[in-house]
Design a protein around this motif. Structure first.
Motif, PDB file in Angstrom:
ATOM      1  N   ALA A  96       0.829  -1.212   0.000  1.00 42.94           N
ATOM      2  CA  ALA A  96       0.000   0.000   0.000  1.00 42.94           C
ATOM      3  C   ALA A  96       0.860   1.258   0.000  1.00 42.94           C
ATOM      4  O   ALA A  96       0.517   2.257  -0.641  1.00 42.94           O
ATOM      5  CB  ALA A  96      -0.929  -0.013   1.204  1.00 42.94           C
ATOM      6  N   ILE A  97       1.991   1.233   0.722  1.00 44.27           N
ATOM      7  CA  ILE A  97       2.895   2.382   0.693  1.00 44.27           C
ATOM      8  C   ILE A  97       3.475   2.574  -0.708  1.00 44.27           C
ATOM      9  O   ILE A  97       3.534   3.695  -1.231  1.00 44.27           O
ATOM     10  CB  ILE A  97       4.023   2.195   1.727  1.00 44.27           C
ATOM     11  N   GLY A  98       3.918   1.483  -1.333  1.00 48.07           N
ATOM     12  CA  GLY A  98       4.428   1.591  -2.693  1.00 48.07           C
ATOM     13  C   GLY A  98       3.393   2.127  -3.658  1.00 48.07           C
ATOM     14  O   GLY A  98       3.688   2.986  -4.503  1.00 48.07           O
ATOM     15  N   ALA A  99       2.153   1.648  -3.542  1.00 44.23           N
ATOM     16  CA  ALA A  99       1.090   2.122  -4.422  1.00 44.23           C
ATOM     17  C   ALA A  99       0.764   3.590  -4.160  1.00 44.23           C
ATOM     18  O   ALA A  99       0.474   4.346  -5.087  1.00 44.23           O
ATOM     19  CB  ALA A  99      -0.156   1.268  -4.231  1.00 44.23           C
ATOM     20  N   THR A 100       0.815   4.003  -2.887  1.00 46.99           N
ATOM     21  CA  THR A 100       0.544   5.402  -2.564  1.00 46.99           C
ATOM     22  C   THR A 100       1.563   6.317  -3.232  1.00 46.99           C
ATOM     23  O   THR A 100       1.212   7.354  -3.821  1.00 46.99           O
ATOM     24  CB  THR A 100       0.584   5.599  -1.032  1.00 46.99           C
ATOM     25  N   PHE A 120       4.968  -4.120  -5.500  1.00 52.97           N
ATOM     26  CA  PHE A 120       5.722  -5.358  -5.288  1.00 52.97           C
ATOM     27  C   PHE A 120       6.942  -5.095  -4.409  1.00 52.97           C
ATOM     28  O   PHE A 120       7.208  -5.839  -3.456  1.00 52.97           O
ATOM     29  CB  PHE A 120       6.163  -5.935  -6.636  1.00 52.97           C
ATOM     30  N   ALA A 121       7.685  -4.025  -4.713  1.00 51.74           N
ATOM     31  CA  ALA A 121       8.873  -3.708  -3.913  1.00 51.74           C
ATOM     32  C   ALA A 121       8.497  -3.391  -2.470  1.00 51.74           C
ATOM     33  O   ALA A 121       9.212  -3.768  -1.532  1.00 51.74           O
ATOM     34  CB  ALA A 121       9.613  -2.527  -4.544  1.00 51.74           C
ATOM     35  N   GLY A 122       7.378  -2.690  -2.272  1.00 49.79           N
ATOM     36  CA  GLY A 122       6.949  -2.374  -0.920  1.00 49.79           C
ATOM     37  C   GLY A 122       6.589  -3.602  -0.123  1.00 49.79           C
ATOM     38  O   GLY A 122       6.956  -3.733   1.056  1.00 49.79           O
ATOM     39  N   ALA A 123       5.878  -4.538  -0.750  1.00 46.81           N
ATOM     40  CA  ALA A 123       5.499  -5.767  -0.047  1.00 46.81           C
ATOM     41  C   ALA A 123       6.724  -6.604   0.297  1.00 46.81           C
ATOM     42  O   ALA A 123       6.852  -7.122   1.413  1.00 46.81           O
ATOM     43  CB  ALA A 123       4.526  -6.573  -0.907  1.00 46.81           C
ATOM     44  N   TRP A 124       7.635  -6.740  -0.645  1.00 49.64           N
ATOM     45  CA  TRP A 124       8.849  -7.513  -0.411  1.00 49.64           C
ATOM     46  C   TRP A 124       9.710  -6.864   0.668  1.00 49.64           C
ATOM     47  O   TRP A 124      10.225  -7.529   1.575  1.00 49.64           O
ATOM     48  CB  TRP A 124       9.615  -7.629  -1.719  1.00 49.64           C
ATOM     49  N   GLY A 125       9.855  -5.518   0.579  1.00 51.42           N
ATOM     50  CA  GLY A 125      10.657  -4.807   1.583  1.00 51.42           C
ATOM     51  C   GLY A 125      10.064  -4.907   2.970  1.00 51.42           C
ATOM     52  O   GLY A 125      10.797  -5.026   3.969  1.00 51.42           O
ATOM     53  N   ALA A 126       8.735  -4.872   3.079  1.00 59.26           N
ATOM     54  CA  ALA A 126       8.098  -4.989   4.390  1.00 59.26           C
ATOM     55  C   ALA A 126       8.361  -6.356   5.004  1.00 59.26           C
ATOM     56  O   ALA A 126       8.610  -6.468   6.209  1.00 59.26           O
ATOM     57  CB  ALA A 126       6.587  -4.757   4.247  1.00 59.26           C
ATOM     58  N   THR A 127       8.343  -7.395   4.181  1.00 63.86           N
ATOM     59  CA  THR A 127       8.620  -8.731   4.703  1.00 63.86           C
ATOM     60  C   THR A 127      10.057  -8.855   5.179  1.00 63.86           C
ATOM     61  O   THR A 127      10.324  -9.430   6.243  1.00 63.86           O
ATOM     62  CB  THR A 127       8.339  -9.784   3.617  1.00 63.86           C
ATOM     63  N   LEU A 128      11.001  -8.307   4.417  1.00 65.80           N
ATOM     64  CA  LEU A 128      12.399  -8.316   4.859  1.00 65.80           C
ATOM     65  C   LEU A 128      12.561  -7.542   6.159  1.00 65.80           C
ATOM     66  O   LEU A 128      13.340  -7.940   7.045  1.00 65.80           O
ATOM     67  CB  LEU A 128      13.286  -7.722   3.768  1.00 65.80           C
ATOM     68  N   LEU A 129      11.817  -6.445   6.300  1.00 69.45           N
ATOM     69  CA  LEU A 129      11.876  -5.667   7.533  1.00 69.45           C
ATOM     70  C   LEU A 129      11.361  -6.478   8.714  1.00 69.45           C
ATOM     71  O   LEU A 129      11.954  -6.455   9.809  1.00 69.45           O
ATOM     72  CB  LEU A 129      11.058  -4.380   7.371  1.00 69.45           C
ATOM     73  N   VAL A 130      10.267  -7.213   8.518  1.00 74.37           N
ATOM     74  CA  VAL A 130       9.729  -8.052   9.595  1.00 74.37           C
ATOM     75  C   VAL A 130      10.750  -9.107  10.015  1.00 74.37           C
ATOM     76  O   VAL A 130      10.985  -9.333  11.210  1.00 74.37           O
ATOM     77  CB  VAL A 130       8.415  -8.715   9.147  1.00 74.37           C
ATOM     78  N   LEU A 131      11.382  -9.755   9.031  1.00 72.98           N
ATOM     79  CA  LEU A 131      12.390 -10.760   9.358  1.00 72.98           C
ATOM     80  C   LEU A 131      13.564 -10.148  10.107  1.00 72.98           C
ATOM     81  O   LEU A 131      14.100 -10.747  11.063  1.00 72.98           O
ATOM     82  CB  LEU A 131      12.876 -11.439   8.076  1.00 72.98           C
ATOM     83  N   TRP A 180      -7.744   1.798  -4.771  1.00 77.99           N
ATOM     84  CA  TRP A 180      -6.767   0.713  -4.899  1.00 77.99           C
ATOM     85  C   TRP A 180      -6.672  -0.074  -3.598  1.00 77.99           C
ATOM     86  O   TRP A 180      -6.617  -1.309  -3.623  1.00 77.99           O
ATOM     87  CB  TRP A 180      -5.406   1.284  -5.270  1.00 77.99           C
ATOM     88  N   THR A 181      -6.649   0.617  -2.467  1.00 73.78           N
ATOM     89  CA  THR A 181      -6.517  -0.092  -1.197  1.00 73.78           C
ATOM     90  C   THR A 181      -7.768  -0.913  -0.873  1.00 73.78           C
ATOM     91  O   THR A 181      -7.698  -1.853  -0.078  1.00 73.78           O
ATOM     92  CB  THR A 181      -6.249   0.884  -0.043  1.00 73.78           C
ATOM     93  N   LEU A 182      -8.906  -0.578  -1.476  1.00 74.20           N
ATOM     94  CA  LEU A 182     -10.116  -1.370  -1.275  1.00 74.20           C
ATOM     95  C   LEU A 182     -10.162  -2.598  -2.181  1.00 74.20           C
ATOM     96  O   LEU A 182     -11.068  -3.413  -2.057  1.00 74.20           O
ATOM     97  CB  LEU A 182     -11.365  -0.512  -1.504  1.00 74.20           C
ATOM     98  N   GLY A 183      -9.205  -2.716  -3.070  1.00 70.01           N
ATOM     99  CA  GLY A 183      -9.117  -3.905  -3.910  1.00 70.01           C
ATOM    100  C   GLY A 183      -9.835  -3.744  -5.229  1.00 70.01           C
ATOM    101  O   GLY A 183     -10.929  -3.185  -5.302  1.00 70.01           O
ATOM    102  N   GLY A 184      -9.214  -4.227  -6.269  1.00 70.90           N
ATOM    103  CA  GLY A 184      -9.819  -4.173  -7.594  1.00 70.90           C
ATOM    104  C   GLY A 184      -8.837  -4.699  -8.622  1.00 70.90           C
ATOM    105  O   GLY A 184      -7.665  -4.328  -8.619  1.00 70.90           O
ATOM    106  N   ILE A 185      -9.293  -5.585  -9.494  1.00 70.97           N
ATOM    107  CA  ILE A 185      -8.419  -6.196 -10.483  1.00 70.97           C
ATOM    108  C   ILE A 185      -8.141  -5.203 -11.603  1.00 70.97           C
ATOM    109  O   ILE A 185      -9.064  -4.614 -12.173  1.00 70.97           O
ATOM    110  CB  ILE A 185      -9.053  -7.468 -11.069  1.00 70.97           C
ATOM    111  N   GLN A 186      -6.860  -5.008 -11.917  1.00 68.36           N
ATOM    112  CA  GLN A 186      -6.501  -4.204 -13.072  1.00 68.36           C
ATOM    113  C   GLN A 186      -6.711  -5.028 -14.343  1.00 68.36           C
ATOM    114  O   GLN A 186      -6.372  -6.203 -14.387  1.00 68.36           O
ATOM    115  CB  GLN A 186      -5.045  -3.768 -12.994  1.00 68.36           C
ATOM    116  N   THR A 187      -7.269  -4.400 -15.371  1.00 65.76           N
ATOM    117  CA  THR A 187      -7.476  -5.100 -16.632  1.00 65.76           C
ATOM    118  C   THR A 187      -6.193  -5.055 -17.440  1.00 65.76           C
ATOM    119  O   THR A 187      -5.798  -3.995 -17.922  1.00 65.76           O
ATOM    120  CB  THR A 187      -8.619  -4.460 -17.433  1.00 65.76           C
TER     121      THR A 187
END
Length: 330
Positions: A96-100, A120-131, A180-187
Motif C-alpha cells: 500500500a505504501i508503494g502504491a501510494t 511489489f517492492a513495498g510488499a517484499w521490503g516490508a517482509t524483509l523488515l519483519v524478518l 486501490w486499497t479497497l481492492g480491484g483487479i486491473q485489466t
C-alpha cells in the motif's frame, strides 16, 4: 483415485463455470448468444469488448485469486495457525505504501508499470523488515515472527496515512489511492496477462518445493529437525516465497482480504492437510472465489463497480468469525 485427483476432477468444471460467470457478469450482461459469437471469433463491438477487456480481466482475477490461495496455504502451514492470512507479515502495508507513492508522485513512467513495481517492492521490503526486526529481537519462532509482523503492519499503516496527507494536493485525488486499497483487479493487456501468468507459474513451482517441509513443520519443530529440516532457514525461506506470491497478487489486484484465509480452509476440509495436494487445490479455490466475487462486484450496482475487497470482506468476514468460534470451542 486419490483425494487430490478427485478434487481436481470436481474443480475443473467449477473453474469453467466461474470463468463463464465472470465473462458474462457486468453492467451489460453477456448472454449465451454473445458468448457463442465470441467463441466463434465474432468481430462486432460487443464481442471485441468481451475478448479484449472482460476476458483478460477475468483471467487476471483468477490468477490473483490463485496467488492468494497459495500464499494463505503457505502462511497457515508456516505458522501452524488456521487463522493465519497472507497480510499478517506487513506485506499488504508495504504494498500500500508503494502504491501510494506510485499514485501520488509523478515519476514520469507508465502508471501500470510503476504501480505494479512499487507495490511489489513495498510488499517484499516490508517482509524483509519483519524478518530483520524479529531476528534483532531474538524471536525466531513462528509466534515471534507473527508478533513482529503485526507491529510492522501497524507502523506501515501509519506511514501510509501520513504519505496520503503529505503528498496529496488539489491536482491529485485521494480517491484513486483509496479505491486501490479497497481492492480491484486491473485489466491487463494480453501481453501483460502473459507476464502475470508466467510469473505466477514460477511462484507456483516455488511453492511446491515447500510442500514436504510444511508437512514436516506441522509435526512440531523437534520432530521436523529430527527428520533433517533446518526449521529456522526453512521458515525464513517459506515466508519470503509466500510474501513474493502475495506481493504479486497485491500488485495486480490491490488489497483483497480473506481469500487467503478462506481458500486453504476449504481445501483442507476437502482433501486433508498434506501440502502437495493442499497447495494446488487452495490455488484453484482462490481463483474460483475471486472470479465469482469480481463478477459480482461489476454486476451488483450498475453502472457503478463495487470494490472487490468489499465483496470478499463481506463474504469472508462471517467465515472468519465461524472459524474463530470453532477454534475457541476446541
Amino acid at each position: 483415485m486419490t483425494p487430490t485427483l478427485r478434487a481436481a476432477t470436481r474443480l475443473l468444471p467449477l473453474l469453467l463455470l466461474a470463468l463463464v460467470f465472470g465473462v458474462s457478469a457486468g453492467h451489460d450482461w453477456a448472454g449465451p448468444a454473445r458468448l457463442a459469437r465470441a467463441w466463434e471469433g465474432g468481430t462486432d463491438l460487443s464481442t471485441r469488448l468481451l475478448l479484449e477487456w472482460r476476458l483478460p480481466r477475468v483471467l487476471a482475477a483468477g490468477i490473483v485469486g490463485a496467488l492468494l490461495g497459495l500464499g494463505g496455504a503457505i502462511y497457515q502451514g508456516v505458522f501452524r495457525n488456521p487463522l493465519a492470512e497472507p497480510y499478517l507479515l506487513g506485506s499488504a502495508g508495504g504494498a500500500a505504501i508503494g502504491a501510494t507513492v506510485a499514485l501520488l508522485v509523478p515519476l514520469g513512467l507508465p502508471s501500470s508499470l510503476i504501480l505494479g513495481g512499487l507495490s511489489f517492492a513495498g510488499a517484499w521490503g516490508a517482509t524483509l523488515l519483519v524478518l530483520a526486526v524479529a531476528s534483532g529481537a531474538g524471536a525466531r519462532d513462528a509466534a515471534g515472527l507473527l508478533l513482529a509482523g503485526v507491529a510492522v503492519a501497524a507502523m506501515l499503516g501509519a506511514v501510509r496515512s501520513f504519505l496520503m496527507l503529505a503528498l496529496s494536493d488539489e491536482s491529485v485525488s485521494l480517491q484513486v489511492v483509496l479505491s486501490w486499497t479497497l481492492g480491484g483487479i486491473q485489466t491487463p493487456t494480453w501481453s501483460g496477462l502473459a507476464w502475470l501468468a508466467g510469473l505466477s507459474g514460477l511462484a507456483a513451482a516455488l511453492s511446491m518445493t515447500l510442500a514436504h517441509g510444511l508437512d514436516l513443520l506441522g509435526l512440531g519443530d523437534g520432530q521436523a529437525e529430527a527428520f533433517g529440516l533446518d526449521t529456522d532457514r526453512f521458515v525464513a525461506r517459506a515466508i519470503l516465497i509466500g510474501s513474493a506470491i502475495v506481493a504479486l497478487a497485491v500488485a495486480y489486484g490491490g488489497l483483497v482480504a480473506f481469500v487467503g484465509l478462506t481458500a486453504p480452509h476449504i481445501a483442507r476440509w476437502w482433501i486433508g492437510p498434506r501440502h502437495r495436494g493442499l497447495l494446488p487445490v487452495s490455488a484453484a479455490l482462490g481463483a474460483i472465489l475471486v472470479m465469482v466475487c469480481d463478477g459480482l462486484a461489476r454486476a451488483a450496482l450498475p453502472p457503478a463497480e463495487i470494490p472487490l475487497g468489499l465483496v470478499t470482506a463481506a463474504a469472508g468476514g462471517p467465515f472468519f468469525l465461524l472459524l474463530l468460534r470453532r477454534r475457541i470451542r476446541t
